[in-house]
Write an enzyme that holds these catalytic residues in place. Structure first.
Site, PDB file in Angstrom:
ATOM      1  N   SER A 160       0.831  -1.191   0.000  1.00 49.95           N
ATOM      2  CA  SER A 160       0.000   0.000   0.000  1.00 49.95           C
ATOM      3  C   SER A 160       0.877   1.257   0.000  1.00 49.95           C
ATOM      4  CB  SER A 160      -0.962  -0.047   1.184  1.00 49.95           C
ATOM      5  OG  SER A 160      -1.974   0.912   1.067  1.00 49.95           O
ATOM      6  N   ASP A 211      -8.730  -5.932  -5.199  1.00 50.34           N
ATOM      7  CA  ASP A 211      -8.344  -4.679  -4.563  1.00 50.34           C
ATOM      8  C   ASP A 211      -9.095  -3.528  -5.229  1.00 50.34           C
ATOM      9  OD1 ASP A 211      -7.076  -2.467  -3.439  1.00 50.34           O
ATOM     10  OD2 ASP A 211      -5.060  -3.314  -3.646  1.00 50.34           O
ATOM     11  N   HIS A 271      -8.030  -5.195  -0.736  1.00 53.52           N
ATOM     12  CA  HIS A 271      -6.743  -4.527  -0.543  1.00 53.52           C
ATOM     13  C   HIS A 271      -5.905  -5.239   0.516  1.00 53.52           C
ATOM     14  CE1 HIS A 271      -3.795  -1.397  -0.528  1.00 53.52           C
ATOM     15  NE2 HIS A 271      -4.040  -1.064   0.730  1.00 53.52           N
TER      16      HIS A 271
END
Length: 339
Positions: free
Chosen positions: A127, A281, A310
């Site tokens: 991320s 995601d 995610h």
């Protein structure tokens, strides 16, 4: 396994936005032992809202501390490194925005001055950690041998920005928002923040298949209140906003020398690179990540098959996804260093 933590004094740090953090500090922890050649270092930058205890489960299941010296570094603004909650930084409303280039510059100083590390064997990031990994590999291609980017992109897409702006609006619409900060806990804003996050971080299939009911029947409202809200209430809301602003501004090609040319920026990466997307995601889509991977010389592109959305890139409690990540990392280790 050797484990340690510390805080590195950066002195006064001028940010890309023109503001200066007085007597800035960078918080970190490390696992394993740095070898004599200082050639076995792995950097793991933190993701949005994460502290080391939230992501250090990878040490062992994915990253091997018997072989590598693993350093988890807290990004600026996350409450452990210098942050608005320390009173040394403001928010975008007063001209303060920390860029990932700022984070990378601080991290490079930590590695060089604290540990004598000039070159990283790998950067592993999920991320916002992946965003920092991309920035490292673009800004310092001679210093990164391998790059593993999980569920993150080199530039924040317009659709992703809309998600981030909705989170920011949830906090700044709270009655306790003053225009520059808060005069009390913005609980109403945080509840809305958690609702938005819960709807995006996990996939539609996650909820459709009832995975949120794994610990027993519970309403969606109670699920968000008990499983999501506490993760954000532990943060100073100013820090939550500061990290959102870093994410919103993320673009590895911004400024010199690439002047917005993403293809040129990613084409300059020399590291052996694995780009790993999550099938469902909603933040960083398979298509977006595949498009960027195609611009990186020799990059491997993989997709994790998971309903976690995610969070497939940070599967703390899910062994199947952990196995997929471990396999991707081992394939990357098997490639010779390009440097």
């Amino acid at each position: 396994m050797s484990v340690s933590s510390g805080s590195f004094a950066l002195g006064d740090v001028e940010l890309q936005c023109g503001r200066t953090i007085p007597q800035a500090q960078l918080s970190y922890c490390s696992f394993g032992t740095l070898n004599g050649e200082r050639s076995n270092a792995v950097l793991y930058p933190t993701s949005y809202g994460a502290h080391p205890g939230d992501i250090d489960w990878v040490v062992g299941p994915v990253l091997n501390p018997d072989r590598h010296f693993i350093v988890i570094v807290n990004m600026l603004g996350n409450g452990l490194s210098s942050s608005p909650s320390d009173g040394v930084m403001g928010l975008a409303e007063t001209g303060w925005v920390v860029s990932h280039r700022d984070n990378v510059s601080a991290q490079r100083r930590l590695l060089r001055e604290q540990f004598g590390i000039e070159r990283l064997a790998m950067i592993y990031g999920w991320s916002m950690g992946a965003q920092q990994g991309y920035q490292w590999a673009v800004d310092h291609p001679e210093a990164v041998e391998r790059l593993c980017c999980l569920c993150g992109t080199a530039r924040t897409s317009p659709h992703n920005q809309l998600f981030l702006l909705s989170l920011r609006q949830a906090l700044t619409a709270d009655p306790h928002w003053t225009g520059e900060g808060f005069d009390g806990e913005p609980l109403q804003g945080l509840c809305t923040f958690a609702l938005i996050y819960a709807s995006w971080a996990a996939s539609q299939r996650f909820y459709g298949e009832g995975h949120h009911l794994a610990e027993g029947p519970i309403s969606l409202g109670d699920y968000v209140e008990t499983r999501w809200l506490p993760a954000y209430r532990r943060h100073d809301p100013r820090n939550l906003i500061a990290m959102l602003d870093t994410w919103l501004a993320h673009d590895v090609a911004a400024g010199a020398p690439h002047q917005g040319d993403l293809a040129a920026a990613l084409g300059s990466i020399r590291a052996r690179t694995a780009v790993v997307a999550g099938r469902h995601d909603l933040y960083f889509t398979v298509d977006d990540m595949a498009t960027e991977a195609a611009l990186i010389p020799g990059a491997q592109f993989e997709v994790i098959e998971s309903v976690l959305g995610h969070r497939a890139g940070n599967p703390r409690d899910s062994p199947p996804e952990q196995a997929q990540l471990r396999a991707a990392v081992e394939r990357l280790w098997a490639l010779p260093s390009p440097l």
